[in-house]
Each structure stands twice: as C-alpha cells, then as structure tokens.
Design an enzyme around this catalytic site. Sequence first.
Site, PDB file in Angstrom:
ATOM      1  N   GLU A 157      -4.308 -31.447   0.843  1.00 56.05           N
ATOM      2  CA  GLU A 157      -4.235 -30.882   2.367  1.00 56.05           C
ATOM      3  C   GLU A 157      -2.793 -31.110   2.980  1.00 56.05           C
ATOM      4  OE1 GLU A 157      -6.980 -32.709   1.391  1.00 56.05           O
ATOM      5  OE2 GLU A 157      -8.096 -30.739   1.195  1.00 56.05           O
ATOM      6  N   ALA A 175      -4.096 -35.349  -1.029  1.00 54.18           N
ATOM      7  CA  ALA A 175      -2.800 -34.739  -1.061  1.00 54.18           C
ATOM      8  C   ALA A 175      -2.954 -33.394  -0.994  1.00 54.18           C
ATOM      9  CB  ALA A 175      -2.463 -35.280  -2.556  1.00 54.18           C
ATOM     10  N   HIS A 216      -8.200 -32.330 -13.290  1.00 51.16           N
ATOM     11  CA  HIS A 216      -7.029 -31.215 -13.111  1.00 51.16           C
ATOM     12  C   HIS A 216      -5.816 -31.817 -12.536  1.00 51.16           C
ATOM     13  CE1 HIS A 216     -10.692 -28.913 -14.230  1.00 51.16           C
ATOM     14  NE2 HIS A 216     -11.238 -29.228 -13.261  1.00 51.16           N
ATOM     15  N   ILE A 222      -3.788 -40.166  -8.577  1.00 50.39           N
ATOM     16  CA  ILE A 222      -3.730 -41.038  -9.818  1.00 50.39           C
ATOM     17  C   ILE A 222      -4.448 -40.404 -11.152  1.00 50.39           C
ATOM     18  CG2 ILE A 222      -4.659 -43.202 -10.642  1.00 50.39           C
ATOM     19  CD1 ILE A 222      -4.370 -44.266  -8.114  1.00 50.39           C
ATOM     20  N   ARG A 249       5.150 -48.784  -6.741  1.00 46.80           N
ATOM     21  CA  ARG A 249       5.727 -47.804  -5.969  1.00 46.80           C
ATOM     22  C   ARG A 249       5.313 -47.834  -4.625  1.00 46.80           C
ATOM     23  NH1 ARG A 249       5.023 -42.701 -10.408  1.00 46.80           N
ATOM     24  NH2 ARG A 249       5.958 -43.918 -12.045  1.00 46.80           N
ATOM     25  N   PHE A 304       9.740 -35.811   0.176  1.00 42.30           N
ATOM     26  CA  PHE A 304       8.458 -35.745  -0.830  1.00 42.30           C
ATOM     27  C   PHE A 304       8.121 -37.169  -1.184  1.00 42.30           C
ATOM     28  CE2 PHE A 304       6.373 -35.238  -4.921  1.00 42.30           C
ATOM     29  CZ  PHE A 304       5.510 -34.051  -4.464  1.00 42.30           C
ATOM     30  N   THR A 350      -8.104 -38.388 -11.420  1.00 40.65           N
ATOM     31  CA  THR A 350      -7.885 -37.187 -10.898  1.00 40.65           C
ATOM     32  C   THR A 350      -8.393 -35.960 -11.655  1.00 40.65           C
ATOM     33  OG1 THR A 350      -6.640 -38.125  -9.393  1.00 40.65           O
ATOM     34  CG2 THR A 350      -6.919 -35.585  -9.316  1.00 40.65           C
TER      35      THR A 350
HETATM   36  N1  RBF Z   1      -6.667 -36.680  -3.440  1.00 40.72           N
HETATM   37  C1  RBF Z   1      -5.630 -37.575  -3.536  1.00 40.72           C
HETATM   38  O1  RBF Z   1      -4.602 -37.565  -2.437  1.00 40.72           O
HETATM   39  N2  RBF Z   1      -5.487 -38.370  -4.596  1.00 40.72           N
HETATM   40  C2  RBF Z   1      -6.282 -38.335  -5.451  1.00 40.72           C
HETATM   41  O2  RBF Z   1      -6.068 -38.607  -6.414  1.00 40.72           O
HETATM   42  C3  RBF Z   1      -7.250 -37.215  -5.443  1.00 40.72           C
HETATM   43  N3  RBF Z   1      -8.148 -37.137  -6.482  1.00 40.72           N
HETATM   44  C4  RBF Z   1      -9.292 -36.266  -6.428  1.00 40.72           C
HETATM   45  C5  RBF Z   1     -10.047 -36.309  -7.555  1.00 40.72           C
HETATM   46  C6  RBF Z   1     -11.019 -35.047  -7.496  1.00 40.72           C
HETATM   47  C7  RBF Z   1     -11.894 -34.933  -8.722  1.00 40.72           C
HETATM   48  C8  RBF Z   1     -11.275 -34.273  -6.136  1.00 40.72           C
HETATM   49  C9  RBF Z   1     -12.502 -33.405  -6.227  1.00 40.72           C
HETATM   50  C10 RBF Z   1     -10.388 -34.423  -5.219  1.00 40.72           C
HETATM   51  C11 RBF Z   1      -9.491 -35.531  -5.200  1.00 40.72           C
HETATM   52  N4  RBF Z   1      -8.567 -35.613  -4.124  1.00 40.72           N
HETATM   53  C12 RBF Z   1      -7.488 -36.516  -4.267  1.00 40.72           C
HETATM   54  C13 RBF Z   1      -8.600 -34.952  -2.903  1.00 40.72           C
HETATM   55  C14 RBF Z   1      -8.047 -33.697  -2.824  1.00 40.72           C
HETATM   56  O3  RBF Z   1      -6.687 -34.016  -2.486  1.00 40.72           O
HETATM   57  C15 RBF Z   1      -8.683 -33.016  -1.619  1.00 40.72           C
HETATM   58  O4  RBF Z   1      -8.644 -33.786  -0.299  1.00 40.72           O
HETATM   59  C16 RBF Z   1     -10.261 -32.926  -1.642  1.00 40.72           C
HETATM   60  O5  RBF Z   1     -10.430 -31.997  -2.902  1.00 40.72           O
HETATM   61  C17 RBF Z   1     -10.599 -31.697  -0.610  1.00 40.72           C
HETATM   62  O6  RBF Z   1      -9.968 -30.542  -0.434  1.00 40.72           O
END
Ligand code: RBF
Length: 298
Positions: free
Chosen positions: A187, A185, A224, A218, A263, A249, A222
């Site tokens: 990116e 998300a 932060h 989620i 959803r 969105f 996740t």
């Molecule tokens: N990307 C998502 O699209 N959904 C998530 O729930 C999600 N959780 C993440 C949790 C952690 C701890 C990290 C480090 C990344 C997560 N990401 C998630 C990935 C984030 O969107 C991104 O692709 C990466 O951090 C690389 O920049």
Amino acid sequence: MIKGISILRPAATANTYERLASFFSVLGFTPGSGWNEDSSRGASFLAPLGNLEIVDGTMPSVTDVLIEVTQLDAVREAAIMWFRGQGEETAGHISPVAETDWKSRIFTAEPVSGHVFAFWEWADPLRGKPIAVEGDLSAEGMRFAIVAARWNAVITDRLLDGALDALLRSGAARRDIEIVRVPGAWEVAAAARTIADRSPTFGGPGSVDAIITLGCLIRGETAHYEAIYNEVARGIGQSQQETGIPHAFGVLTCETLEQALNRAGVKAGNKGFEAAIAAIEMVSLHRKLVDRENSEGA
Ligand code: RBF
C-alpha cells in the site's frame, strides 16, 4: 586493466604489526579483508585512490608513503588521540602541520620507530575535483511526508524513528512532517502517490517537498516476494517520475528478520535515517537545479 596499487610494509615484529594496525584503524581508512595464514598475516587499509609517482630530484616528503586526506587537522587529532590511548607522549612522533611548496599542508606521524607516514591535504579543497551541483543537508523550511508500512512493525517502527531523527536533527520542524501509516509495503506506493498528487505547488495545502517511503518485506515469510517487491518499487518510482516530487526509497527487502533488524539500526545503519537524508538532499538539489534554470532563463 589496472585496478589498484598496494604498498606492502613489512613489520619486523609482532608488536610493530599490532601497533601499525591499531594506529591505522583509528584514522578513517576503510578496512580491507587482510589475511592470516601460517606464513604471514596482513592488515589492510583501503583508500579510494592510489597512484605511483616516479620522482627525479628532491623527494616531496621525508617518507615514501604519502596519504592524501581531507580535514588534515582532524586526522592529526585522531593520530594524537591514538598516542594518548597508548599512554604515550606525541612529542617527536607527530610533527606540527607545515606548509609545503606544492600548495598543501602536511604532517608526519611515526607510530613505530622507523615507520614514518606523511598525511597531507591540498590548500584548496576543490582542487582536482569536478565542480558538481549537489544538494545540501539542511532540512530547515522543508516539508515531508513519511509513508510507513505497519507490516513487520518491529522493523518499520525503527525505520520511522530513524527517518524522524534524521529530519529533526537536520533542522526540519516537527509540524512540517506528516506521518502516514499503511497496512503493508503493497500500500506504500498508493498512499505516496496521493500525497504527491496534492503537492504540485510548494506551499499549497497539504503539499510536501519530498516523501520518504518505509516498509519491510522478508523473503522467507512472503509468498510471491519478487512480484510484490517489484510492484512496490515500480509504484514508488512511477509516483516520483510522474509527479516530480522526490520519493526516498526505504523499503527493505531482506532474507531474514535478523538481516532486517541489522538494516533498521542494529548493525548496518538505519535505512530509514539514510532514506530521510537522501530526501533532504534531493529537495535541496531540486531547488538548486530549478533556481539555476530560472536564473539562466532570466
Ligand atoms: N507486507 C509487508 O510490508 N511486508 C511483508 O513481508 C508482507 N508479507 C506478506 C505476505 C503475504 C502472504 C501477504 C498476503 C501479504 C504480505 N504483506 C506484507 C502485506 C501486503 O503488503 C499488503 O498489506 C496486504 O497484502 C494487503 O493488501
């Protein structure tokens, strides 16, 4: 402050209650929460508007419950189907549609003997409604990009399927839909912005009319979460505002995987589908507003 009006309809027997509740449940009302207690139970059916009318002289209908609808014939058809579903004839229980002397059409239904309800519709469907400029839902000739995160692919793949389904069913051509996958998300906004930046003029190479952003965060998984979510939403919003290209969105923010699945098509609709429909509507609206401005300026 007045909030609403409730009409209470006592059902003399359990059978009457069941029949009335069943009848109203097939007509398109939003179900209310109702109640079920020792002393009584209630089935409730919500309508967006209500009003109390004091009548002096001839009543405008044979019954005191008048339900205003759009698409009267479709409502009547649903009522007829309900009777058929009960294995019953409609003769004597559903009246033909009649013209009224107040520029509308009406029919009555009597799902239980003694319980007559009138359904009616204004002859002019725009009557009483403010005329608004609204987008249409035809995607013919429109070009879209869908930016979908790969993270939580079990969800985002479903969102992507929903978005494609909405675009194709609304008349978009497959060659006019570009699908871009990004890691997560986080990116999504950057990729959307790159696409939006190359789309300032309709018809230019690689340009699109709207971008549909899809992802799934989620909370439980996740770190932060709030910070990431805020930044994703801000980035997508900023790209939309600064480029003028509509960005729908479709980034889910869910407490649990189960909520996300719901959803993404399991129980609560498919938010990818809904985002794509919003994109189509916004492109159409955008064109109408620009056309209007051009014709007013001419
Ligand atoms: N990307 C998502 O699209 N959904 C998530 O729930 C999600 N959780 C993440 C949790 C952690 C701890 C990290 C480090 C990344 C997560 N990401 C998630 C990935 C984030 O969107 C991104 O692709 C990466 O951090 C690389 O920049």
